[in-house]
Design a protein around this motif. Structure first.
Motif, PDB file in Angstrom:
ATOM      1  N   ILE A   1       0.950  -0.984  -0.335  1.00 46.12           N
ATOM      2  CA  ILE A   1      -0.086   0.158   0.040  1.00 46.12           C
ATOM      3  C   ILE A   1       0.670   1.070   0.112  1.00 46.12           C
ATOM      4  O   ILE A   1       0.275   3.012   0.393  1.00 46.12           O
ATOM      5  N   GLY A   2       2.209   1.075   0.297  1.00 49.47           N
ATOM      6  CA  GLY A   2       2.920   2.421  -0.168  1.00 49.47           C
ATOM      7  C   GLY A   2       4.946   2.116   0.002  1.00 49.47           C
ATOM      8  O   GLY A   2       4.612   0.832   0.133  1.00 49.47           O
ATOM      9  N   GLU A   3       5.293   2.890  -0.257  1.00 49.82           N
ATOM     10  CA  GLU A   3       6.639   2.867  -0.825  1.00 49.82           C
ATOM     11  C   GLU A   3       7.326   3.754  -0.616  1.00 49.82           C
ATOM     12  O   GLU A   3       6.592   4.845  -1.053  1.00 49.82           O
TER      13      GLU A   3
ATOM     14  N   LEU B   1      -9.535   5.724   2.469  1.00 47.97           N
ATOM     15  CA  LEU B   1     -10.099   6.677   1.673  1.00 47.97           C
ATOM     16  C   LEU B   1     -10.859   7.076   1.702  1.00 47.97           C
ATOM     17  O   LEU B   1     -11.868   8.179   2.107  1.00 47.97           O
ATOM     18  N   TYR B   2     -12.080   6.233   1.066  1.00 46.15           N
ATOM     19  CA  TYR B   2     -13.479   6.672   1.064  1.00 46.15           C
ATOM     20  C   TYR B   2     -14.086   5.555   1.898  1.00 46.15           C
ATOM     21  O   TYR B   2     -15.297   6.246   2.500  1.00 46.15           O
ATOM     22  N   LEU B   3     -13.554   4.913   2.940  1.00 45.72           N
ATOM     23  CA  LEU B   3     -14.753   4.319   4.250  1.00 45.72           C
ATOM     24  C   LEU B   3     -14.468   4.365   5.713  1.00 45.72           C
ATOM     25  O   LEU B   3     -14.464   3.451   6.982  1.00 45.72           O
ATOM     26  N   ASP B   4     -13.022   5.560   5.912  1.00 47.37           N
ATOM     27  CA  ASP B   4     -13.447   5.815   7.203  1.00 47.37           C
ATOM     28  C   ASP B   4     -12.187   4.588   7.534  1.00 47.37           C
ATOM     29  O   ASP B   4     -11.480   3.888   7.574  1.00 47.37           O
TER      30      ASP B   4
ATOM     31  N   LYS C   1      -5.554   6.368   3.306  1.00 48.05           N
ATOM     32  CA  LYS C   1      -6.285   8.210   3.443  1.00 48.05           C
ATOM     33  C   LYS C   1      -4.947   9.565   3.961  1.00 48.05           C
ATOM     34  O   LYS C   1      -4.598   9.820   4.513  1.00 48.05           O
ATOM     35  N   THR C   2      -4.193   9.338   3.003  1.00 46.00           N
ATOM     36  CA  THR C   2      -2.606  10.050   2.748  1.00 46.00           C
ATOM     37  C   THR C   2      -3.799  11.470   2.250  1.00 46.00           C
ATOM     38  O   THR C   2      -4.530  11.756   2.074  1.00 46.00           O
TER      39      THR C   2
ATOM     40  N   ALA D   1      -3.860  11.627  -1.278  1.00 51.46           N
ATOM     41  CA  ALA D   1      -5.221  10.917  -2.080  1.00 51.46           C
ATOM     42  C   ALA D   1      -6.513  11.889  -1.649  1.00 51.46           C
ATOM     43  O   ALA D   1      -7.169  12.417  -2.529  1.00 51.46           O
ATOM     44  N   TYR D   2      -5.886  11.998  -0.301  1.00 46.94           N
ATOM     45  CA  TYR D   2      -7.477  13.230   0.477  1.00 46.94           C
ATOM     46  C   TYR D   2      -7.891  14.342  -0.603  1.00 46.94           C
ATOM     47  O   TYR D   2      -8.970  14.229  -0.815  1.00 46.94           O
ATOM     48  N   LEU D   3      -6.583  15.073  -1.115  1.00 48.90           N
ATOM     49  CA  LEU D   3      -7.193  16.347  -1.399  1.00 48.90           C
ATOM     50  C   LEU D   3      -7.090  15.772  -3.605  1.00 48.90           C
ATOM     51  O   LEU D   3      -7.737  16.702  -3.969  1.00 48.90           O
TER      52      LEU D   3
END
Length: 160
Positions: free
Chosen positions: A23-25, A103-106, A116-117, A120-122
């Protein structure tokens, strides 16, 4: 099992966790979404020695998490560190932490989880701006944490 990403040349084995997807790198390692033996979703950060610029940078990340972990459970707003493990033979260490909100489901987690970074949020906002109320709340939490941390450090120094 890998969902939602291509198989990596390095597929880490973490005891008691099924790694679901990358999910991240970044410069200090990879973050995987995993599920523990109780079925709880967690984020697992893998820091490989051979990906580090130097022994000092590898050790700096380890020292940083070692100092951060005790505070992670003391203050709201910090991500809890649940476990740190070393896989010396495989050339990495890892730590297990709470998974960030989706991001979408809290606070719910789905197989298509997207962290939800701030970026990504912006990106999903039409005006690409953080609402003033949210920006203010983030600022208040940051100042509050900084104030508490400074006070705690002063207390530690006085007590010695």
């Amino acid at each position: 099992m890998m969902l939602g990403c291509a198989r990596m040349s390095f597929s880490p084995k973490i005891p008691d966790y099924d790694l679901i997807k990358l999910i991240g790198e970044g410069g200090f390692g990879q973050i995987w979404m995993g599920k523990d033996a109780l079925g709880l979703y967690r984020a697992i950060k893998i820091i490989r020695y051979d990906n580090s610029k130097s022994l000092e940078s590898y050790q700096a990340e380890h020292n940083g998490i070692r100092h951060y972990a005790p505070y992670s459970r003391k203050y709201d707003g910090l991500i809890d560190i649940h476990h740190v493990g070393i896989r010396e033979e495989e050339g990495f260490y890892y730590y297990v932490m709470d998974l960030a909100d989706d991001l979408y489901l809290d606070d719910h987690v789905a197989e298509d989880y997207q962290p939800k970074t701030l970026r990504a949020y912006l990106d999903i906002r039409e005006d690409r701006r953080l609402p003033a109320r949210e920006a203010l709340q983030i600022g208040i939490e940051a100042v509050s944490y900084t104030h508490l941390r400074a006070h705690e450090t002063e207390s530690d120094l006085v007590c010695r």
